[in-house]
Enzyme design. Structure first.
Site, PDB file in Angstrom:
ATOM      1  N   ASN A   9      75.516 -53.478 170.472  1.00 33.53           N
ATOM      2  CA  ASN A   9      74.315 -53.269 169.647  1.00 33.53           C
ATOM      3  C   ASN A   9      73.763 -54.658 169.328  1.00 33.53           C
ATOM      4  OD1 ASN A   9      72.428 -52.720 167.695  1.00 33.53           O
ATOM      5  ND2 ASN A   9      73.902 -51.986 166.155  1.00 33.53           N
ATOM      6  N   TRP A  10      72.674 -54.996 170.008  1.00 35.38           N
ATOM      7  CA  TRP A  10      72.130 -56.359 169.839  1.00 35.38           C
ATOM      8  C   TRP A  10      71.409 -56.533 168.511  1.00 35.38           C
ATOM      9  CZ3 TRP A  10      69.542 -57.793 175.236  1.00 35.38           C
ATOM     10  CH2 TRP A  10      70.538 -57.797 176.222  1.00 35.38           C
ATOM     11  N   LYS A  11      71.114 -55.432 167.841  1.00 36.33           N
ATOM     12  CA  LYS A  11      70.342 -55.477 166.591  1.00 36.33           C
ATOM     13  C   LYS A  11      69.026 -56.241 166.822  1.00 36.33           C
ATOM     14  CE  LYS A  11      74.608 -54.858 164.123  1.00 36.33           C
ATOM     15  NZ  LYS A  11      75.417 -55.062 162.936  1.00 36.33           N
ATOM     16  N   HIS A  95      72.860 -45.724 162.256  1.00 34.88           N
ATOM     17  CA  HIS A  95      73.591 -46.972 161.992  1.00 34.88           C
ATOM     18  C   HIS A  95      73.510 -47.285 160.495  1.00 34.88           C
ATOM     19  CE1 HIS A  95      74.643 -51.209 161.869  1.00 34.88           C
ATOM     20  NE2 HIS A  95      75.306 -50.969 162.981  1.00 34.88           N
ATOM     21  N   GLU A  97      72.978 -49.915 158.914  1.00 32.17           N
ATOM     22  CA  GLU A  97      71.853 -50.760 158.508  1.00 32.17           C
ATOM     23  C   GLU A  97      70.589 -49.929 158.328  1.00 32.17           C
ATOM     24  OE1 GLU A  97      72.391 -53.745 161.549  1.00 32.17           O
ATOM     25  OE2 GLU A  97      74.246 -54.300 160.512  1.00 32.17           O
ATOM     26  N   GLU A 167      82.220 -46.671 161.695  1.00 31.37           N
ATOM     27  CA  GLU A 167      81.968 -48.061 161.336  1.00 31.37           C
ATOM     28  C   GLU A 167      82.059 -48.220 159.819  1.00 31.37           C
ATOM     29  OE1 GLU A 167      79.552 -50.223 164.505  1.00 31.37           O
ATOM     30  OE2 GLU A 167      78.087 -49.117 163.345  1.00 31.37           O
ATOM     31  N   GLY A 173      79.796 -57.062 160.484  1.00 23.12           N
ATOM     32  CA  GLY A 173      79.249 -58.408 160.380  1.00 23.12           C
ATOM     33  C   GLY A 173      79.929 -59.277 159.331  1.00 23.12           C
ATOM     34  N   SER A 212      83.151 -55.837 163.230  1.00 23.94           N
ATOM     35  CA  SER A 212      83.848 -57.097 163.518  1.00 23.94           C
ATOM     36  C   SER A 212      84.895 -56.980 164.623  1.00 23.94           C
ATOM     37  CB  SER A 212      84.465 -57.668 162.235  1.00 23.94           C
ATOM     38  OG  SER A 212      83.456 -57.955 161.281  1.00 23.94           O
ATOM     39  N   GLY A 233      78.647 -55.486 167.537  1.00 22.34           N
ATOM     40  CA  GLY A 233      77.445 -56.178 167.088  1.00 22.34           C
ATOM     41  C   GLY A 233      77.466 -57.640 167.508  1.00 22.34           C
ATOM     42  N   GLY A 234      77.858 -58.506 166.587  1.00 24.56           N
ATOM     43  CA  GLY A 234      77.816 -59.954 166.815  1.00 24.56           C
ATOM     44  C   GLY A 234      78.428 -60.404 168.141  1.00 24.56           C
TER      45      GLY A 234
END
Ligand code: PGA
Length: 249
Positions: A9-11, A95, A97, A167, A173, A212, A233-234
Site C-alpha cells: 500500500n503505497w499510500k 483502511h 487511515e 491491521e 507506521g 510495521s 505500507g512503509g
C-alpha cells in the site's frame, strides 16, 4: 493450503520517476522467483502507469479506496468501474487511515465492499483496533464489529470473495509490530467468526497482517497458522525491503 499474499500500500507516495524505479526493482526480484502472490496499490492517478509497467508480469495491482457510488456528482471520488478499467484486481477497503482521517463508518466501508464485489474487484478489507481499544480489552469486540458490518451485507460468500487484512492501528507506521503470537490470536479469532458461518470458506480466506511489517519480522509472522501474508505500507516503498518481505512468504 492458502497462498501467501503480499500487498504493498503505497499510500500518498510516489512520482512517475520513483514509481518506475520501484516497479523495475520489484519486477526484477519477483521474476527471479517468489512463491507468494504479490500486488501493489499505488495512488489512483498512477494506476495507468503501473498497469503499463506490470502488464507483462505476475504482479497484480489495485486501488487504495473506491466510492460506494457507481457514478455522478461525487467530486474527487473514484468508482469500482474506473478501477476495473485500469485493470485492477484488488482494492483496499476500510483502511484505518480512511476510517480515522476521512470518518469512514463501518456502514460506509460495508457499502464500498459491496461496490467492489459487484464490479468484480477483490476487496482487501482492513479491520483493526486502536491502541486505547486494545488497552481496554476491546480488540475482539472491535474486530468482530468491523467484520460483521460487512458480513451482514455480503454474507459469508462475499467475504470468501475478498481478502481480510488485520491491521492493529497502533502498529501502523509506528515501528511497533504486534508480536507474532498477538497477531495470530486475532487472526484465529477472525477465522473462527467466519468458520461459525461456513468452515470451508473460513479455511480458504486469506487473512493478512499489516502494521510495521519489515523483512526482519516477516518470516516469523507469516509462519503462524492463520497469517497468510501482509499488507505493507512503509516497507513497500523500497524495492529491496518489499522484496525481502515477499521472499519471506
Ligand atoms: P506500515 O503500514 O507497514 O507502514 O505500518 C501498513 C498499512 O497501513 O497498511
Amino acid at each position: 493450503m492458502r497462498q501467501i499474499f503480499i500487498a504493498g500500500n503505497w499510500k500518498m507516495n510516489g512520482s512517475l520517476e520513483a514509481n518506475q524505479q520501484l516497479i523495475d526493482g520489484v519486477k526484477a526480484g519477483v521474476s527471479a522467483g517468489i512463491n507468494a502472490e504479490v500486488a501493489v496499490c499505488p495512488p489512483a492517478v498512477y494506476l495507468p502507469q503501473v498497469a503499463d509497467l506490470l502488464a507483462d508480469s505476475d504482479i497484480s495491482w489495485g486501488g487504495q479506496d473506491l466510492s460506494e457510488q457507481a457514478s455522478g456528482a461525487f467530486t474527487g471520488q473514484i468508482s469500482a468501474a474506473m478501477l476495473l478499467e485500469m485493470k485492477c484486481k484488488y482494492v483496499i477497503v476500510g483502511h484505518s487511515e480512511r476510517r480515522t482521517l476521512n470518518g469512514e463508518s463501518d456502514q460506509l466501508v460495508a457499502e464500498k465492499y459491496v461496490a467492489a464485489l459487484a464490479a468484480g474487484l477483490k476487496p482487501i478489507l482492513c479491520i483493526g483496533e486502536l491502541l486505547e481499544e486494545r488497552e481496554s480489552g476491546d480488540t475482539e469486540a472491535v474486530v468482530a464489529r468491523q467484520l460483521n458490518a460487512v458480513l451482514d451485507k455480503v454474507g459469508i460468500e462475499g467475504i470468501g470473495a475478498g481478502v481480510i487484512a488485520y491491521e492493529p492501528v497502533w502498529a501502523i507506521g509506528t515501528g511497533k509490530t504486534a508480536s507474532p503470537d498477538q497477531a495470530q490470536g486475532v487472526h484465529a479469532f477472525i477465522r473462527q467468526i467466519l468458520a461459525n458461518k461456513d468452515a470451508n470458506v473460513a479455511e480458504k480466506v486469506q487473512i493478512l497482517y499489516g502494521g510495521s511489517v519489515k523483512p526482519d519480522n516477516a518470516s516469523e509472522l507469516f509462519s503462524k497458522a492463520d497469517i497468510d501474508g501482509g499488507l505493507i505500507g512503509g516497507a513497500a516503498l523500497d524495492a529491496e525491503s518489499f522484496l525481502g518481505i515477499c521472499k519471506a512468504g
